[in-house]
Design a protein around this motif. Structure first.
Motif, PDB file in Angstrom:
ATOM      1  N   ARG A 600      -8.315  48.658   5.668  1.00  7.77           N
ATOM      2  CA  ARG A 600      -7.061  48.321   5.960  1.00  7.77           C
ATOM      3  C   ARG A 600      -5.890  49.133   6.618  1.00  7.77           C
ATOM      4  NH1 ARG A 600      -4.447  45.637   2.017  1.00  7.77           N
ATOM      5  NH2 ARG A 600      -6.385  44.834   0.457  1.00  7.77           N
ATOM      6  N   ALA A 601      -4.861  48.622   7.356  1.00  4.92           N
ATOM      7  CA  ALA A 601      -4.599  49.700   7.739  1.00  4.92           C
ATOM      8  C   ALA A 601      -2.962  48.646   8.026  1.00  4.92           C
ATOM      9  CB  ALA A 601      -4.332  49.416   9.306  1.00  4.92           C
ATOM     10  N   PRO A 602      -1.459  49.267   8.812  1.00  2.00           N
ATOM     11  CA  PRO A 602      -0.051  48.588   8.592  1.00  2.00           C
ATOM     12  C   PRO A 602      -1.155  47.438   9.198  1.00  2.00           C
ATOM     13  CG  PRO A 602       0.416  50.894   8.113  1.00  2.00           C
ATOM     14  CD  PRO A 602      -1.669  50.868   8.388  1.00  2.00           C
ATOM     15  N   VAL A 603       0.028  45.858   9.333  1.00  2.00           N
ATOM     16  CA  VAL A 603       0.068  44.545   9.917  1.00  2.00           C
ATOM     17  C   VAL A 603       1.341  45.039  10.131  1.00  2.00           C
ATOM     18  CG1 VAL A 603      -1.115  42.492  10.638  1.00  2.00           C
ATOM     19  CG2 VAL A 603      -2.349  44.446   9.336  1.00  2.00           C
ATOM     20  N   GLU A 634      -0.190  44.657   5.243  1.00  2.00           N
ATOM     21  CA  GLU A 634      -1.646  45.602   5.339  1.00  2.00           C
ATOM     22  C   GLU A 634      -3.168  45.107   4.633  1.00  2.00           C
ATOM     23  OE1 GLU A 634      -0.537  49.504   2.675  1.00  2.00           O
ATOM     24  OE2 GLU A 634      -3.467  49.670   2.597  1.00  2.00           O
ATOM     25  N   ASP A 636      -6.590  44.076   6.683  1.00  2.00           N
ATOM     26  CA  ASP A 636      -7.629  44.562   8.272  1.00  2.00           C
ATOM     27  C   ASP A 636      -7.583  43.363   8.913  1.00  2.00           C
ATOM     28  OD1 ASP A 636     -10.892  44.649   9.021  1.00  2.00           O
ATOM     29  OD2 ASP A 636      -9.825  44.032  10.413  1.00  2.00           O
ATOM     30  N   HIS A 721      -9.371  40.909   0.439  1.00  2.00           N
ATOM     31  CA  HIS A 721      -8.243  42.035   0.357  1.00  2.00           C
ATOM     32  C   HIS A 721      -7.244  41.975  -0.890  1.00  2.00           C
ATOM     33  CE1 HIS A 721      -8.974  41.137   4.529  1.00  2.00           C
ATOM     34  NE2 HIS A 721      -7.319  42.489   4.775  1.00  2.00           N
TER      35      HIS A 721
END
Length: 742
Positions: A600-603, A634, A636, A721
């Motif tokens: 997970r990361a900011p998208v 947020e 992948d 997710h």
């Protein structure tokens, strides 16, 4: 007619509504008159607060509140609300004062002025008739010139002011009336300066003896034939007696007519009523004339001799006031339970007996209901399985139920008066530490004023048995709700539960160890299964590619007759081989989604969607793809890109056969989800749940190409997710896919 002293004495005995409040509109106490006025019990008024009785739409409330905050006192009229929702006009006077504990308190006196308003309207009508009469009946006549100097003053002014009329002639009004009171001289000057006619201009005036008197002036401007102002002509009358009578009557009527109690005035000689307020007339059902021809012995359960005896003692001073309960007999024969206060008040050369009676029908009903409630309470508490212990403010036990006796192992007689200091009441926590007196739930409840919930402690009974108890302690307040006078504690024996919890903890620890071992085994098996799936898929692709290669060689090297038929068959072989290859690729993609760990990361959802659309649109140049402003997400980034790629390519494919394909990627703020919408072929909503299954298709392969795996991959990504995905559509009207990322 009562004088000032009688009116004051009568006011002291009247029962206006009184409230005691504190900041925030919290009602601390209310007298019986206030309870009857609003239709609540005192406990209900304390519970609902001032907001329930104030009409929020009344604009006068803010001004009165601001005045009270600025000066500490305010008085005025407001519209108030009863419990049944009806409204009434009331006069409220409130004053701020410090309470005994140093916090702010507000006392409020509430008087229902509905009837007073009607009386004021009647008074205004009476004054209108009076003004008509005054036009032809004046005590004195006056004239002034254009410089406001008196040219003429009749002798009638002598009796009013004590000064001769000569004092006024040739002098301006501002000079001879400089001793006017209440600033009325300035008001008069403002009128005559603009040549305004005026009627009933009232002012207070100090005569030659220093006595304050009241006068009323009428004046009309005089103009000559050319329209030039020449002065005033007018009349004046002495209204001192009227003002005094109005003030006395106002005080008298304000004291009795706004009271909801029955106020009756009795002549102690004739033992007849001489006056009564509207509440008495309305409640008893007699007209005023009928009532004034009667006496207490006619409506009250008492003889004339008893009445006369009590009145003599009141007049003599043997009794200052008497309070009696009984019943009044109404005109219709019905009985009214009352409580009456009687007092002798000086009046002229003698006395008048003032009786203020209160309807206690509701109080009697409340007392009966209270007795029944107390009986129900005792029955209910006695039947409860939970133990209940009541302590006073010192911590001493004053009451308990049978269940408490059973749980503690002592009778009420043995426990009564016991407190925290007794050795028998030593209790420990779950960790075995001793609970001090200051840490007891009931003591904490009294000290903090807050409920102490679900406190589990260990107690040893007199026979040595150890119990686990769950305690709830609630502070006990006095009737006003402002002072804590003790605490109520409920006891529940949870010994069986505690033992079960200990056994469950032991079983859970064993089960957790077994689950960890089994989980490790399953993880190994799962890795083996994924390796097997990958190997089978990989090995399957080699023969499929060989079939396709051989078919192409045969097709290129076939010159014999009927070669077109052979070519058609070879193309079918090649097409089916390609389809099988695509299916294998799709299965591998689905397997990779399952294997790939979520990072997970900011998208930047908008940028990602625009990049995917730019990659796909060259294959569908006729389509219009719009990516709106999207909030960030947020997840992948690689998998979220796969979601947009599959959904946008799906939308482009199924809208490719219409003249103007339109695809929109947007955000639904109400549902808080992203969506991809097209205006293409759509689907029947009865198949909506099948869209996300592997190899499930809403359209045949002969209509639109595809493997049936793309939406299954999207569903699996969203599911991993922790999000949701759903579809809406209609055949021939497009489709919309909504999704979240958890």
């Amino acid at each position: 007619m009562l004088g000032k002293d009688e009116a004051i004495e009568l006011y002291r005995n009247s029962l206006d509504g009184m409230l005691l409040t504190r900041p925030g509109g919290i009602i601390l106490a209310a007298n019986p008159a206030a309870c009857r006025m609003f239709g609540y019990t005192e406990e209900e008024l304390v519970a609902v607060g001032a907001a329930a009785i104030l009409d929020a739409a009344d604009p006068r409330h803010a001004a009165l509140l601001a005045k009270r905050e600025a000066t500490g006192y305010s008085a005025g009229e407001l519209r108030l609300l009863r419990k049944d929702g009806t409204g009434f006009e009331a006069h409220i006077s409130s004053r701020v004062f410090p309470g005994a504990d140093g916090t702010q308190r507000t006392s409020m006196i509430v008087r229902d002025v509905t009837e007073q308003k009607r009386n004021e309207e009647s008074l205004r009508e009476s004054e209108a008739r009076f003004r008509s009469f005054a036009e032809i009946s004046s005590d004195w006549y006056w004239e002034s010139d254009e410089h406001d100097r008196f040219a003429f003053m009749s002798s009638g002014v002598d009796r009013f002011s004590g000064y001769t009329s000569d004092r006024y002639r040739g002098k301006p009004l501002r000079e001879v009336q400089k001793y006017w009171a209440h600033g009325r001289g300035e008001a008069y000057n403002a009128l005559v300066k603009t040549h305004q006619p005026f009627d009933d201009f009232e002012y207070a005036y100090t005569d030659s003896k220093g006595t304050v008197r009241w006068a009323s002036l009428r004046g009309r401007p005089v103009f000559d034939a050319a329209g030039r102002f020449r002065g005033y002509r007018g009349t004046g009358i002495d209204i001192t007696a009227r003002k005094q009578a109005e003030e006395s009557m106002r005080r008298f009527r304000a004291a009795i007519d706004v009271s909801p109690d029955l106020v009756l005035l009795i002549d102690p000689v004739s033992l007849l009523y001489v006056d009564a307020n509207e509440a008495a007339i309305r409640t008893l059902g007699y007209s005023r004339d009928e009532l004034l021809a009667m006496g207490p012995a006619d409506i009250f359960s008492v003889s004339r001799e008893e009445v006369a005896s009590v009145y003599r003692r009141l007049i003599k001073g043997d009794l200052s006031v008497t309070t009696t309960t009984g019943v009044y007999c109404r005109k219709d024969g019905s009985l009214l339970p009352i409580e009456a206060n009687r007092r002798a008040v000086p009046s002229g050369d003698g006395h008048v007996i003032v009786s203020v009676a209160r309807d206690i029908s509701q109080r009697l009903l409340d007392e009966k209901a209270l007795r029944e409630s107390e009986s129900r309470y005792r029955t209910m508490v006695g039947a409860l399985a939970e133990g209940i212990i009541v302590r006073d403010i010192t911590g001493a036990i004053i009451d308990c139920n049978a269940s408490a006796e059973r749980i503690i192992g002592k009778t009420l007689a043995q426990m009564k008066g016991g407190n925290y200091a007794d050795p028998d009441w030593e209790v420990t926590r779950e960790d075995g530490s001793l609970v001090t007196n200051g840490e007891r739930p009931s003591w904490l409840a009294m000290r903090s004023g807050q409920l102490q919930s679900n406190v589990v402690l260990r107690h040893r009974k007199p026979d040595g048995t150890v119990l686990w108890l769950s305690l709830n302690a609630q502070p006990l307040f006095d009737a006003s709700g402002g002072t804590i006078i003790g605490a109520v504690t409920t006891l529940t024996d949870v010994t069986v539960r505690k033992r079960a919890e200990e056994e469950i903890l032991r079983i859970n620890e064993d089960l957790e160890a077994r689950v960890k071992a089994r989980t490790a085994e399953l993880e190994v098996a799962n890795r083996d299964l994924q390796s097997f799936s990958y190997s089978v898929s990989h090995d399957l692709r080699a023969p499929i590619r060989a079939i396709g290669s051989h078919a192409r060689l045969l097709m290129l090297g076939e010159p014999e007759p009927h070669s077109e038929e052979r070519l058609r068959r070879f193309r079918a072989i090649e097409r089916n081989a390609g389809l099988m290859s695509n299916l294998v690729d799709a299965l591998l993609n689905l397997s990779r989604v399952n294997r790939k760990a979520i990072q997970r990361a900011p998208v930047d959802m908008a940028a990602l969607a625009r990049a995917v659309a730019a990659d796909l649109q060259p294959e569908f140049p006729a389509a219009k793809v719009t990516v709106e402003d999207l909030p960030p997400g947020e997840g992948d980034p690689a998998l979220v890109r796969q979601v947009f790629a599959n959904l946008i390519s799906n939308a482009l494919k199924f809208s490719s056969r219409i003249a103007a394909p339109e695809i929109t990627v947007g955000w639904d703020p109400a549902a808080r989800c992203w969506y991809v919408r097209d205006n293409g072929a759509g689907f029947d909503m009865q198949f909506a749940r099948k869209l996300f299954g592997a190899f499930e298709r809403a359209h045949g392969a002969d209509e639109f190409e595809g493997t049936g795996i793309g939406l299954a991959i999207v569903h699996r990504i969203i599911e991993r997710h922790g999000g949701t995905i759903r579809a809406e559509g209609a055949e021939g009207r497009g489709a919309t896919f909504y999704f979240t990322l958890g």
